[in-house]
Motif scaffolding. Structure first.
Motif, mmCIF file in Angstrom:
data_model
loop_
_atom_site.group_PDB
_atom_site.id
_atom_site.type_symbol
_atom_site.label_atom_id
_atom_site.label_comp_id
_atom_site.label_asym_id
_atom_site.label_seq_id
_atom_site.Cartn_x
_atom_site.Cartn_y
_atom_site.Cartn_z
ATOM 1 N N GLU A 127 44.190 41.401 48.289
ATOM 2 C CA GLU A 127 44.885 41.443 46.917
ATOM 3 C C GLU A 127 43.831 41.136 45.867
ATOM 4 O O GLU A 127 43.697 41.742 44.790
ATOM 5 C CB GLU A 127 45.681 40.198 46.682
ATOM 6 N N LYS A 128 42.619 40.451 46.147
ATOM 7 C CA LYS A 128 41.603 40.262 45.037
ATOM 8 C C LYS A 128 40.991 41.384 45.048
ATOM 9 O O LYS A 128 40.496 41.855 43.626
ATOM 10 C CB LYS A 128 40.793 38.823 45.444
ATOM 11 N N ASP A 181 44.157 34.291 54.887
ATOM 12 C CA ASP A 181 42.994 34.567 53.764
ATOM 13 C C ASP A 181 42.769 35.871 53.593
ATOM 14 O O ASP A 181 42.256 36.453 52.731
ATOM 15 C CB ASP A 181 41.765 33.985 54.216
ATOM 16 N N TYR A 182 42.832 36.863 54.793
ATOM 17 C CA TYR A 182 42.737 38.215 54.718
ATOM 18 C C TYR A 182 43.583 39.059 53.468
ATOM 19 O O TYR A 182 43.137 39.847 52.912
ATOM 20 C CB TYR A 182 43.065 38.880 55.914
ATOM 21 N N THR A 183 44.857 38.338 53.625
ATOM 22 C CA THR A 183 45.783 38.998 52.548
ATOM 23 C C THR A 183 45.328 38.626 51.130
ATOM 24 O O THR A 183 45.332 39.588 50.450
ATOM 25 C CB THR A 183 47.113 38.396 52.744
ATOM 26 N N THR A 213 48.039 48.145 52.688
ATOM 27 C CA THR A 213 46.546 47.717 51.894
ATOM 28 C C THR A 213 45.716 46.920 52.420
ATOM 29 O O THR A 213 44.677 47.274 52.336
ATOM 30 C CB THR A 213 47.097 47.000 50.461
ATOM 31 N N GLY A 214 46.191 45.924 53.270
ATOM 32 C CA GLY A 214 45.169 44.903 54.042
ATOM 33 C C GLY A 214 44.359 45.734 55.111
ATOM 34 O O GLY A 214 43.355 45.397 55.239
ATOM 35 N N HIS A 226 40.343 45.631 55.201
ATOM 36 C CA HIS A 226 40.236 44.516 56.167
ATOM 37 C C HIS A 226 38.724 45.108 56.793
ATOM 38 O O HIS A 226 38.109 46.174 56.695
ATOM 39 C CB HIS A 226 41.192 44.691 57.443
ATOM 40 N N PRO A 227 37.967 43.743 57.142
ATOM 41 C CA PRO A 227 36.774 44.187 57.715
ATOM 42 C C PRO A 227 36.740 44.912 58.883
ATOM 43 O O PRO A 227 35.714 45.602 59.032
ATOM 44 C CB PRO A 227 36.320 42.542 58.244
#
Length: 276
Positions: free
Chosen positions: A75-76, A69-71, A119-120, A124-125
């Protein structure tokens, strides 16, 4: 401002050495042209499932059993299409147990985009890739930087060569060292994780695992594949191979018994290809 923005202007002024940049550029262009794309598989979904079940490919993030879901969140935020992910010449063991390398020409079968960092990690949080922000903690500023850093799939190797020539004293430092901290945004200054300077290549379509040029896995994975093969009935002469047979009849593993250093071994092979 993306790290490659106005690079021609940047390298024409101190602290860059324009003469050294120009001397290195042609060699870096050859390295960039030869650079394989690398994917590490087997973290979210067992690698044997990818081998045994159609479509036998590295899928895009639309496959919820393969990507996190992180990916999809990254992307979103960044406005990216669902993608299959690769690094230029680098393999990270955090993504699985099997590292595979694909030839540069495989890009011709795809559409996609490229970014000169993970990019993640940027959004990322935990923000494990950092940049210098005018508004600390601003997600909007991170997103703007990520969007401005996107490259077209048919242009990234040109920019990759320029980054190598400008920020690395030798080609090998892309694997063994780190870039010089001469970027205004601090991407190279603030980070120690190599994913901050490794190009991330994204395909909008899946990539067949059978098109790999080289691969390497850890020991438990190789043992699992051998057990599966032993459990299969022998394929009659003239019949097509099973999916597992087809995979194992392809390029031989760089470490047939498996190795805990499977990523390092694949990267060694990559360096042999691009620096010969």
């Amino acid at each position: 401002m993306a790290v490659f923005t106005d690079l021609d202007l940047r390298v024409s002024n101190p602290p860059f050495d324009t003469t050294e940049y120009n001397r290195r550029l042609s060699g870096c262009q050859l390295v960039a042209k030869r650079m394989p794309l690398v994917h590490v598989s087997g973290r979210e979904r067992a690698f044997k499932v990818t081998v045994l079940e159609p479509p036998h490919e590295i899928p895009t993030s639309d496959d919820h059993s393969y990507c996190t879901d992180y990916t999809r969140h990254a992307e979103k935020l960044l406005g990216l299409q669902p993608s299959a992910y690769f690094y230029a010449g680098r393999a990270h063991p955090g993504f699985g147990v099997v590292a595979m390398a694909f030839a540069p020409h495989c890009e011709a079968d795809h559409t996609g985009t490229v970014t000169p960092f993970d990019t993640g990690g940027l959004v990322h949080p935990e923000r494990f890739i950092k940049i210098r922000l005018t508004d600390p903690g601003s997600e909007a500023e991170l997103v703007a930087y990520g969007q401005a850093s996107q490259l077209l799939l048919d242009r990234w190797r040109e920019v990759f060569a320029q980054i190598l020539a400008a920020y690395f004293l030798t080609d090998a430092e892309y694997w063994t060292g780190r870039p010089r901290s001469l970027d205004l945004e601090g991407l190279y200054e603030l980070n120690r994780d190599w994913r901050a300077w490794t190009f991330e290549v994204r395909f909008h379509e899946g990539q067949s695992i059978h098109q790999r040029e080289a691969w390497c896995a850890d020991e438990p994975t190789m043992e699992s594949l051998r057990r599966l093969l032993d459990a299969q009935h022998t394929t009659p002469p003239g019949d097509p191979p099973t999916p597992l047979e087809r995979f194992l009849q392809g390029p031989r593993s760089l470490a047939p018994a498996g190795t805990p250093e499977f990523c390092e071994r694949l990267e060694q092979w990559v360096r042999e290809q691009v620096m010969s």
